[in-house]
Design a protein around this motif. Structure first.
Motif, PDB file in Angstrom:
ATOM      1  N   ALA A 173       4.554   4.481  -2.776  1.00  0.00           N
ATOM      2  CA  ALA A 173       5.482   3.533  -2.264  1.00  0.00           C
ATOM      3  C   ALA A 173       6.250   3.258  -3.355  1.00  0.00           C
ATOM      4  CB  ALA A 173       4.680   2.286  -1.901  1.00  0.00           C
ATOM      5  N   GLY A 174       5.900   3.537  -4.910  1.00  0.00           N
ATOM      6  CA  GLY A 174       6.578   3.095  -5.902  1.00  0.00           C
ATOM      7  C   GLY A 174       7.692   3.991  -5.941  1.00  0.00           C
ATOM      8  N   TRP A 175       7.835   5.191  -5.635  1.00  0.00           N
ATOM      9  CA  TRP A 175       8.629   6.111  -5.656  1.00  0.00           C
ATOM     10  C   TRP A 175       9.871   5.644  -4.531  1.00  0.00           C
ATOM     11  CZ3 TRP A 175      11.442   9.605  -2.378  1.00  0.00           C
ATOM     12  CH2 TRP A 175      12.322  10.300  -2.880  1.00  0.00           C
TER      13      TRP A 175
ATOM     14  N   LYS B 249       0.878  -1.058  -0.014  1.00  0.00           N
ATOM     15  CA  LYS B 249       0.129   0.008  -0.040  1.00  0.00           C
ATOM     16  C   LYS B 249       0.854   1.101  -0.092  1.00  0.00           C
ATOM     17  CE  LYS B 249      -3.591  -2.005   3.009  1.00  0.00           C
ATOM     18  NZ  LYS B 249      -4.222  -1.729   4.172  1.00  0.00           N
ATOM     19  N   ASN B 250       0.474   2.251  -0.460  1.00  0.00           N
ATOM     20  CA  ASN B 250       1.251   3.423  -0.167  1.00  0.00           C
ATOM     21  C   ASN B 250       1.115   4.148   1.204  1.00  0.00           C
ATOM     22  OD1 ASN B 250       1.608   4.056  -3.112  1.00  0.00           O
ATOM     23  ND2 ASN B 250      -0.317   4.806  -3.619  1.00  0.00           N
ATOM     24  N   PRO B 251       2.308   4.300   1.766  1.00  0.00           N
ATOM     25  CA  PRO B 251       2.248   4.783   3.252  1.00  0.00           C
ATOM     26  C   PRO B 251       1.367   5.953   3.371  1.00  0.00           C
ATOM     27  CG  PRO B 251       4.390   4.754   2.238  1.00  0.00           C
ATOM     28  CD  PRO B 251       3.489   4.178   1.405  1.00  0.00           C
TER      29      PRO B 251
ATOM     30  N   ALA C 220       9.776  -9.774  -0.923  1.00  0.00           N
ATOM     31  CA  ALA C 220       9.106  -8.567  -0.337  1.00  0.00           C
ATOM     32  C   ALA C 220       9.489  -8.059   0.962  1.00  0.00           C
ATOM     33  CB  ALA C 220       7.533  -8.994  -0.416  1.00  0.00           C
ATOM     34  N   LYS C 221       9.838  -9.103   1.870  1.00  0.00           N
ATOM     35  CA  LYS C 221      10.646  -8.602   3.139  1.00  0.00           C
ATOM     36  C   LYS C 221      11.782  -7.915   2.834  1.00  0.00           C
ATOM     37  CE  LYS C 221       7.837 -11.728   6.041  1.00  0.00           C
ATOM     38  NZ  LYS C 221       7.898 -13.149   6.613  1.00  0.00           N
TER      39      LYS C 221
ATOM     40  N   LEU D 253      10.347   4.466   6.806  1.00  0.00           N
ATOM     41  CA  LEU D 253       9.108   4.242   6.622  1.00  0.00           C
ATOM     42  C   LEU D 253       8.565   2.494   6.571  1.00  0.00           C
ATOM     43  CD1 LEU D 253       8.008   6.949   3.933  1.00  0.00           C
ATOM     44  CD2 LEU D 253       7.508   7.050   6.392  1.00  0.00           C
ATOM     45  N   GLU D 254       7.490   2.259   7.067  1.00  0.00           N
ATOM     46  CA  GLU D 254       7.042   0.977   7.080  1.00  0.00           C
ATOM     47  C   GLU D 254       5.926   0.729   5.895  1.00  0.00           C
ATOM     48  OE1 GLU D 254       4.483  -2.226   9.719  1.00  0.00           O
ATOM     49  OE2 GLU D 254       5.290  -0.564  10.654  1.00  0.00           O
ATOM     50  N   LEU D 255       6.329  -0.423   4.894  1.00  0.00           N
ATOM     51  CA  LEU D 255       5.403  -0.454   4.032  1.00  0.00           C
ATOM     52  C   LEU D 255       4.663  -1.848   4.181  1.00  0.00           C
ATOM     53  CD1 LEU D 255       7.563  -0.681   0.636  1.00  0.00           C
ATOM     54  CD2 LEU D 255       6.110   1.354   1.581  1.00  0.00           C
ATOM     55  N   GLU D 256       3.199  -1.404   4.237  1.00  0.00           N
ATOM     56  CA  GLU D 256       2.270  -2.443   4.553  1.00  0.00           C
ATOM     57  C   GLU D 256       1.816  -3.339   3.179  1.00  0.00           C
ATOM     58  OE1 GLU D 256      -2.260  -2.939   6.273  1.00  0.00           O
ATOM     59  OE2 GLU D 256      -1.223  -0.977   6.536  1.00  0.00           O
TER      60      GLU D 256
END
Ligand code: FAD
Ligand code: EPU
Length: 337
Positions: A273-275, A240-242, A315-316, A328-331
């Motif tokens: 998140a892509g950036w 998701k976008n944070p 992914a991790k 930042l945490e990416l969910e």
């Protein structure tokens, strides 16, 4: 006769193309068959998993249980007025067939959501969204079977607690219900949304702003940016976008002045998140059988033969890298099974 199949490969049932099997697979196209499948699982003391088109899941091991596919079909007109229509749509209807039907009828509300893979039953789960519109805008009611009670129930729009890629079905009701029908209210008084990214320019290339030009422009952009699961396995955006507090965003902006953002409210900012993933050096990177898509850093792809565990580990490492670069945490958006 209703047959629950045994020892089935799920490879054709997930867009990542992961080759795992399930002990039982029930393709149930009526409420009665879904309840029968629940009874079957309970009698055999097996857990139940629900799968639609498999375009937002990562399967990490064989399933020792019953996979139920809610395959209820059909689009029924519930109510029509001068300004709108109310439709009940079966969970098993292919999402984009429903969008094409609405556009063809001249009913507005879901045209920006053209070409999203999967079935209607999954649309409320993460409140699918694209090009400035979310499904919740048109959803007025969701009907489901409560697995524990084996009873048909329904909740209205406000009870669904929709959010960005979120709803009650990803929270309190997670794993507890099987959606059977979704009610949509679509509008005859058209209000177009073309302010997302380059959509307006893309529509203009096709002519006037109409439902079908929006649909075709969205399809064109999606075909250019996103990998076709028939060619290379993927589940769309993996993360998701944070969404961060404005203070967090301001600190980051000092260190990374180029960072794009969308102001959501006075206090909240969404960061693409892509950036973040691209800046952390992952775009186009391949490790073993999986990698980050070359044209969209938010999409993880299976180049063939990757296991779910391999993709999860990959992914991790992206999550860890983004956390150490940006704090930042990416969910994950994709549902890990
Ligand atoms: P599945 O992947 O089968 O299931 C997803 C989750 O919902 C699982 O947890 C499953 O248990 C649950 N579920 C499914 N059906 C039911 C049911 N009837 N009852 C209860 N639970 C159920 N998503 C977006 O929001 N926007 C996009 O722009 C977008 N683009 C994508 C592009 C590509 C190329 C791909 C592959 C995916 C994309 N996605 C996008 C993600 C995905 O298409 C959506 O999340 C879609 O709604 C998933 O539908 P599905 O039927 O495949 O669900
Ligand atoms: N960006 C990059 N590099 C990339 C990708 C994106 O820098 O490789 C930056 C750019 O600044 C770009 C911005 O991110 O302007 C936004 O990119 P894009 O418009 O492609 O959208 P997204 O935020 O990456 C979201 C959804 C998609 C949806 C599109 C279009 C999420 C997690 N993803 O992607 O949904 O289709 O917007 O509306 O919100 C999905 O959920 O599976 C999905 C594909």
């Amino acid at each position: 006769m209703f047959v629950i199949k045994k020892n089935i490969s799920l490879k054709p049932n997930n867009t990542f193309g992961i080759d795992v099997s399930t002990r039982y697979f029930a393709r149930a196209n009526t409420v009665e068959k879904i309840i029968y499948s629940i009874n079957f699982a309970s009698y055999n003391r097996l857990p139940i998993y629900v799968l639609g088109g498999g375009s937002n899941v990562l399967l990490t091991s064989d399933i020792e249980g019953v996979v139920v596919n809610s395959a209820i079909n059909g689009i029924a007109m519930i109510e029509e007025s001068g300004s709108d229509v109310t439709l009940s749509v079966g969970a098993g209807v292919v999402w984009d067939d429903f969008v094409a039907f609405a556009v063809q009828k001249g009913w507005g509300g879901v045209e920006n959501l053209s070409y999203i893979p999967g079935c209607v039953g999954a649309a409320p789960i993460q409140n699918i969204g694209a090009y400035g519109v979310e499904a919740e805008k048109s959803i007025i009611k969701v009907e489901y079977i409560d697995i524990a009670k084996r009873k048909l129930e329904e909740i209205n729009h406000s009870e669904c607690r929709f959010g960005y890629r979120d709803s009650i079905f990803k929270q309190e009701l997670k794993g507890k219900v099987i959606i059977t029908n979704v009610w949509f209210r679509l509008s005859k008084k058209l209000e177009f949304r073309v302010d997302y990214g380059s959509l307006q320019t893309e529509v203009a290339k096709l002519g006037e702003v109409t439902l079908s030009n929006i649909r075709n422009a969205v399809i064109d952009v999606r075909k250019r940016k996103l990998p076709d699961p028939k060619e290379v396995g993927n589940a769309g955006s993996f993360f998701k976008n944070p969404i961060v507090e404005v203070e967090v965003y301001r600190d980051l902006k000092v260190k990374f002045p180029e960072m794009p953002f969308y102001q959501l409210s006075d206090s909240l900012v969404k960061i693409p998140a892509g950036w973040l993933i691209e800046q952390a050096g992952w775009k186009g990177k391949r490790v073993g059988n999986c990698g980050v898509h070359q044209k969209q850093a938010l999409v993880i792809v299976n180049y063939g033969g990757a296991t779910g565990k391999e993709i999860l580990a990959f992914a991790k490492s992206i999550q860890e890298s983004v956390a150490s670069t940006f704090g930042l945490e990416l969910e994950m958006e994709v549902n890990i099974l």
